[in-house]
Design a protein around this motif. Structure first.
Motif, PDB file in Angstrom:
ATOM      1  N   ARG A 306      82.654   0.760  -7.522  1.00  0.00           N
ATOM      2  CA  ARG A 306      82.157   2.148  -7.399  1.00  0.00           C
ATOM      3  C   ARG A 306      80.692   2.282  -6.978  1.00  0.00           C
ATOM      4  O   ARG A 306      80.114   3.345  -7.137  1.00  0.00           O
ATOM      5  CB  ARG A 306      82.365   2.934  -8.688  1.00  0.00           C
ATOM      6  N   TYR A 307      80.040   1.216  -6.543  1.00  0.00           N
ATOM      7  CA  TYR A 307      78.697   1.350  -5.983  1.00  0.00           C
ATOM      8  C   TYR A 307      78.606   0.444  -4.758  1.00  0.00           C
ATOM      9  O   TYR A 307      79.403  -0.492  -4.604  1.00  0.00           O
ATOM     10  CB  TYR A 307      77.597   0.985  -7.000  1.00  0.00           C
ATOM     11  N   THR A 308      77.624   0.751  -3.909  1.00  0.00           N
ATOM     12  CA  THR A 308      77.411  -0.074  -2.721  1.00  0.00           C
ATOM     13  C   THR A 308      76.203  -0.988  -2.962  1.00  0.00           C
ATOM     14  O   THR A 308      75.466  -0.815  -3.941  1.00  0.00           O
ATOM     15  CB  THR A 308      77.104   0.816  -1.504  1.00  0.00           C
ATOM     16  N   LYS A 309      75.998  -1.877  -2.014  1.00  0.00           N
ATOM     17  CA  LYS A 309      74.828  -2.755  -2.091  1.00  0.00           C
ATOM     18  C   LYS A 309      73.557  -1.911  -2.178  1.00  0.00           C
ATOM     19  O   LYS A 309      72.681  -2.140  -3.017  1.00  0.00           O
ATOM     20  CB  LYS A 309      74.797  -3.636  -0.832  1.00  0.00           C
ATOM     21  N   GLU A 310      73.482  -0.890  -1.329  1.00  0.00           N
ATOM     22  CA  GLU A 310      72.280  -0.054  -1.264  1.00  0.00           C
ATOM     23  C   GLU A 310      72.060   0.694  -2.580  1.00  0.00           C
ATOM     24  O   GLU A 310      70.930   0.818  -3.059  1.00  0.00           O
ATOM     25  CB  GLU A 310      72.380   0.957  -0.107  1.00  0.00           C
ATOM     26  N   GLU A 311      73.156   1.201  -3.165  1.00  0.00           N
ATOM     27  CA  GLU A 311      73.014   1.938  -4.430  1.00  0.00           C
ATOM     28  C   GLU A 311      72.535   1.011  -5.550  1.00  0.00           C
ATOM     29  O   GLU A 311      71.731   1.401  -6.397  1.00  0.00           O
ATOM     30  CB  GLU A 311      74.343   2.613  -4.807  1.00  0.00           C
ATOM     31  N   TYR A 312      73.042  -0.213  -5.549  1.00  0.00           N
ATOM     32  CA  TYR A 312      72.599  -1.171  -6.573  1.00  0.00           C
ATOM     33  C   TYR A 312      71.100  -1.430  -6.410  1.00  0.00           C
ATOM     34  O   TYR A 312      70.335  -1.389  -7.383  1.00  0.00           O
ATOM     35  CB  TYR A 312      73.391  -2.481  -6.464  1.00  0.00           C
ATOM     36  N   LEU A 313      70.684  -1.671  -5.164  1.00  0.00           N
ATOM     37  CA  LEU A 313      69.266  -1.972  -4.913  1.00  0.00           C
ATOM     38  C   LEU A 313      68.370  -0.802  -5.314  1.00  0.00           C
ATOM     39  O   LEU A 313      67.289  -0.986  -5.870  1.00  0.00           O
ATOM     40  CB  LEU A 313      69.051  -2.337  -3.438  1.00  0.00           C
ATOM     41  N   GLU A 314      68.872   0.397  -5.048  1.00  0.00           N
ATOM     42  CA  GLU A 314      68.084   1.580  -5.396  1.00  0.00           C
ATOM     43  C   GLU A 314      67.918   1.691  -6.918  1.00  0.00           C
ATOM     44  O   GLU A 314      66.827   1.945  -7.427  1.00  0.00           O
ATOM     45  CB  GLU A 314      68.813   2.825  -4.871  1.00  0.00           C
TER      46      GLU A 314
END
Ligand code: SF4
Length: 468
Positions: A306-314
């Protein structure tokens, strides 16, 4: 699976073992008998074993580390990885042999594996010397099952609708720090994970009951509590009351217990309010375990995360910027079905960007009954092993770098006991969950002391107690 209809038993949510406490003769039955308890898997199982141990001790058993000396063997199993299954069945081989010499030996299996139908069938057909199979939802039934063990297999595994029990009694591992369950089960259904099937749907405990437990621990001299759940950030979502993990965390911090930790966090449920609360209270430790699992958005989608790479990094960036000196560790799976070299490089990229303080890394292991087990696994083992090796090299590099930042610094450490590796040293953990081997006097055990860090390794620090 076909489970006994135990609705009535499930309704009992308080004083789980009244039937034991009221019978003073029970202890005598197992006087001079010994128990061997083996725990596999996660912190949840470690904490469940504290409950199992309490019941065994109430029955009169004393502990032994030697399987051959025992009168009852209890295996608290884990279903997360295939090799855990092999290890349990390896132990069962030894039990079979031992039972030939000691026919009165009781063999009991609990934990997540016993919630799997195929495992229960395997025990029924291939391991008739097993006496008891109990589940994760009905540990309180164990004393009854032991008292009734008649040399034939007794299976009592509740379905995943299990209730939330209060006033559970534990024989805790430590008198300094304690696990506090805040919820049971998980609703996330990550495609590779067996937990929602073995531990059931998410069930949160009421906040006042959790706070009562924390205050009681504090009054009994405990310095640290770790709020425990498969996905603590989703705490309260299943309750009618309008409260969430941020509210709970704030209220636990307000009890003024010296240290508060929590595990495990799911990035998808991690809110800004939670970050603000962690940043606000000094007694909430600046340490977060934030499982990544993969750096590839394509693989994360296949994993149902339920999250993307970008969302995790953010999220990672937000936590780092708001919580002073926070340490972040993670979990990463390599070799998930369809993971290409490009996907794996995305994972390495996240590791490069986050420079984690540490990570638990695993090769993907298929669990029967999960959606991911239906995806064709086209990656050969050699490739998976090479990826794991490469990932670990990078993780270890950053973990050592993170530890080196502590060199010559004075840090606060909760001293927990004598080091297992070197009996002349003490050990404890920093606020940021760094293991420190300490030169100092035993009288410091149980105290939070200042330690000067003298050496930094990949997985631990060395230090000496100082006054400054
Ligand atoms: S969040 Fe996902 S990985 Fe964690 S216990 Fe729940 S289903 Fe399993």
């Amino acid at each position: 699976m076909n489970l006994p209809d135990l609705k009535e038993a499930r309704k009992r949510t308080d004083k789980k073992v009244d039937y034991l406490e009221n019978d003073n003769n029970i202890k005598k039955i197992f006087e001079n008998k010994k128990y061997f308890l083996k725990t596999y898997g996660c912190q949840m199982n470690v904490h469940d074993s504290e409950e199992i141990r309490k019941y065994l001790e109430m029955l009169g058993f004393t502990s032994t580390d030697n399987l051959e000396d025992s009168d009852i063997v209890v295996l608290n199993t884990c279903a997360i990885r295939e090799n855990a299954h092999d290890k349990v069945f390896g132990y069962l081989g030894r039990c079979k042999h031992l039972k030939k010499e000691k026919p009165g030996l009781i063999v009991a299996i609990g934990g997540c594996m016993s919630q799997e139908e195929n495992v229960v069938n395997e025990i029924k057909t291939k391991h008739p010397y097993v006496d008891i199979v109990f589940g994760t939802h009905n540990i309180n039934e164990l004393p009854k099952l032991i008292l009734n063990a008649k040399g034939k297999l007794d299976i009592e595994v509740y379905s995943n609708e299990g209730n939330v029990f209060e006033n559970v009694i534990y024989s805790r591992d430590s008198k300094i720090k304690a696990w506090v369950n805040i919820m049971y089960g998980c609703d996330k259904f990550c495609t590779y994970c067996i937990v929602p099937y073995t531990r059931g749907k998410q069930r949160s405990r009421k906040m006042d009951k959790i706070l009562e437990e924390v205050i009681d621990l504090k009054n009994n001299g405990y310095k640290e509590v770790t709020l425990l759940g498969q996905n603590v950030n989703a705490y309260g979502k299943d309750l009618e009351e309008n409260y969430d993990f941020a509210t709970l965390l704030e209220n636990v911090a307000k009890t003024n217990i010296e240290r508060v930790r929590f595990v495990t966090s799911h990035p998808w449920d991690f809110t800004d309010e939670m970050i603000d609360i962690i940043a606000k209270y000094e007694n909430i430790m600046p340490y977060i375990h934030l499982p990544l699992q993969s750096g590839s958005s394509k693989i994360l989608k296949l994993m149902g995360r339920r999250y993307t790479k970008e969302e995790y990094l953010e999220l990672y960036k937000k936590i780092k910027s708001k919580v002073k000196d926070v340490a972040i560790t993670t979990d990463i799976i390599v070799g998930f079905p369809n993971e290409t070299e490009e996907d794996f490089n995305e994972t390495l990229d996240v590791v490069e960007k986050c420079k984690f303080d540490g990570a638990y890394t695993f090769i993907y292991s298929k669990r029967e009954g999960t959606p991911a087990s239906l995806i064709k696994d086209s990656i050969d083992l050699k490739t998976k092993e090479e990826r794991l090796y490469k990932l670990n090299e990078l993780i270890n590099k950053y973990s050592k770098e993170a530890n080196e930042k502590y060199l010559d610094k004075n840090v606060k450490v909760l001293v927990e006991g004598i080091s297992e590796k070197d009996s002349t040293k003490l050990f404890g953990y920093t606020d940021t969950m760094k293991l420190v081997n300490i030169t100092g006097d035993k009288s410091n055990i149980g105290k939070i002391v200042n330690v000067k860090i003298t050496d930094a390794k990949s997985f631990s620090l060395d230090g000496e107690i100082c006054n400054g």
